[in-house]
Design an enzyme around this catalytic site. Structure first.
Site: not given
Ligand SMILES: NC(=O)c1ccc[n+]([C@@H]2O[C@H](COP(=O)([O-])OP(=O)(O)OC[C@H]3O[C@@H](n4cnc5c(N)ncnc54)[C@H](O)[C@@H]3O)[C@@H](O)[C@H]2O)c1
Ligand SMILES: O=CCCC(=O)O
Length: 494
Positions: A186, A241-243, A245-246, A263, A298, A396
């Site tokens: 995606k 991606g971001s924490t 969304v993770g 990651e 990142c 961040e």
């Protein structure tokens, strides 16, 4: 040439749609397709398919059918396919870099460097593919023999961010294909054309139909993500991606107990100790890590800790260098730093600066959106007198703000550096080898750069700890994320 005019994107799109899962454009309602926006100008670059959950399921079915054949492809054939894909990417380096600059905004030379970095993952894993050895294991049961084989995990769902539109994709597909998996990637809603162009080149490299699939979505991101993370045929999700969304995707993937690698975001400390002789090298390294991708990386330094004895001099030299940056659209000659990805990204940076200054930080240079260039452009900024109650200390920033903290002792700075939920990268500058090991081992991160501002290398394991995620990409470890170890025990072997 893959691109040059907007027209050519359409042909890329049509070609690549037809090889993905045989869905002709007549099947689809194109009225809801997404606009791809140039962050430097706000102009529409082109139109890209907006896929939904049904499209995603078709892609999963295609990948599943292909897996039953591709998993048995000899390893040297997998290597040959990856190598051909690498070669085609390098042959089309400038075209891909144009797409990256156009969609992401980074300066053209930086985009060229990303294309080389992206290709390197395919080259690296083409070399790993023929070496998927198992073990023979000394046993504790007399007469038994135990051996292991490495098997591909199966169909993989890959989700990647816009900040490295090419490299984050190849860093996942390279090891997946080397291991014998098939994939659905995606692509990020902000940078779909780079992903599509990579897929077209995969097709031209001879990668069999159904092995590499892509789904482009912006408005439908959540439903596509739900389909990928819950479909029983998907055995593995690899997410960058971001924490935030993770965490969401991890919950979704738990419904069918998928293997996952994550990651996620960082907030890297960069520590300059009093024992260094060469301040300029440390300044150069801060610039390399802090301002790479205009701060949207990142592994960017987010908290820069300078020993009290070097603080003033370091700040002075850093400001001199930062004032030499040239901000502008990424295609413009001599531009060193482009726009941020959206105006909301620029506003977040402005909020971090405002929060810091309201709590006592001083702006040594920069600090504002560059209105005359547009709402996505932010001045390269250096802040001094930072303290740990400011948002930058725990969030961040993902923008061009170098925040300088002062410290006195090694113990103090280790505690400050570790006072963070995430742990991706850290950097230390020291000429004392004992201290280097002491501090590198004490830092709660996945990667430590010592006397360098760069930890990114295809051959070095890349990944984090704490809420920066788990799993490693690149290197000899990257392929393990896409393999299951199967144990075979033979009895009665007297
Ligand atoms: N650790 C690493 O290797 C690494 C590398 C690059 C970026 N990052 C992190 O990525 C972040 C920046 O990227 P971003 O803004 O694109 O992150 P993001 O989490 O918003 O998006 C990442 C990807 O997830 C997708 N996504 C968002 N919501 C989703 C949902 N509900 N279902 C499925 N997919 C969804 C996005 O479309 C994109 O493809 C930063 O935090 C950065 O540190 C980490
Ligand atoms: O943004 C994070 C990835 C960048 C890199 O691989 O160096």
């Amino acid at each position: 040439m893959l691109c040059q005019r907007r027209m050519d994107f359409c042909s890329v799109r049509e070609n690549f749609r037809s090889y993905r899962w045989d869905q002709s454009s007549e099947d689809r309602d194109l009225s809801s397709d997404q606009e791809d926006i140039d962050p430097a100008t706000g102009n529409v670059i082109g139109i890209c398919p907006e896929f939904d959950a049904l499209d995603t399921t078709k892609a999963i079915n295609a990948a599943s059918d292909a897996f039953s054949v591709y998993r048995h492809t000899p390893v040297r054939e997998r290597a040959r396919l990856l190598r051909q894909w690498n070669d085609l990417i390098l042959q089309n380096l400038d075209d891909l870099a144009i797409l990256i600059t156009w969609e992401n905004g980074k300066p053209f030379t930086e985009a060229q460097a990303e294309v080389k970095y992206a290709a390197a993952f395919l080259e690296w894993f083409s070399e790993e593919a023929p070496r998927l050895y198992g073990d023979t294991i000394p046993v504790s049961v007399q007469g038994n023999r135990v051996l292991t084989i490495k098997e591909p995990v199966g169909v993989c769902g890959l989700v990647t961010p816009w900040n490295f539109p090419a490299a984050m994709i190849t860093r996942k597909i390279g090891p997946a294909l080397a291991a014998g998996c098939t994939v659905i990637a995606k692509s990020p809603g902000e940078t779909p054309f780079t992903a599509n162009a990579l897929m077209e080149l995969a097709h031209r490299a001879g990668i069999p139909k159904g092995v590499v699939n892509t789904v482009t979505a912006l408005a439908n991101t959540a439903e596509v993500g739900q389909a990928l993370t819950t479909h029983p045929e998907i055995k593995k999700i690899s997410f960058t991606g971001s924490t935030r969304v993770g965490k969401l995707l991890m919950r979704q993937a738990s419904s069918t107990v998928k293997r996952v690698s994550w990651e996620l975001g960082g907030n890297a400390p960069f520590i300059v100790f009093d024992d260094i002789d060469d301040i300029d090298t440390a300044v150069t390294a801060v610039i390399a890590t802090k301002f790479r991708g205009n701060g949207q990386t990142c592994v960017c330094a987010n908290r820069i800790y300078i020993h009290r004895s070097h603080y003033k001099e370091f700040a002075k030299r850093l400001v001199e260098r930062v004032r030499d940056f040239k901000v502008g659209p990424g295609f413009r000659q001599k531009v060193t730093h482009g726009p941020l990805i959206h105006d909301t990204a620029a506003q977040k940076v402005a909020e971090h600066v405002a929060d810091a200054t309201s709590k006592g930080a001083s702006v040594l240079t920069g600090g504002n959106i560059i209105a005359e260039l547009g709402p996505t452009f932010f001045e390269p900024t250096v802040l001094a007198n930072m303290s740990h109650d400011m948002r930058i200390a725990s969030e961040e920033t993902f923008g061009p703000v170098a925040a300088l903290f002062s410290f006195e002792s090694e113990e103090e700075v280790i505690n400050l550096a570790n006072r963070c939920d995430v742990g991706l990268a850290a950097y230390i500058f020291s000429d004392n080898i004992k201290r280097v090991f002491r501090v590198a081992e004490a830092l709660e991160v996945g990667m430590v750069g010592v006397n360098t501002g760069s930890v990114s290398d295809v051959s070095a394991p890349f990944g984090g700890v704490k809420q920066s995620g788990f799993g490693r990409e690149g290197s000899k470890y990257g392929i393990e994320e896409f393999q299951n170890v199967k144990t075979i025990t033979l009895g009665g072997m007297f």
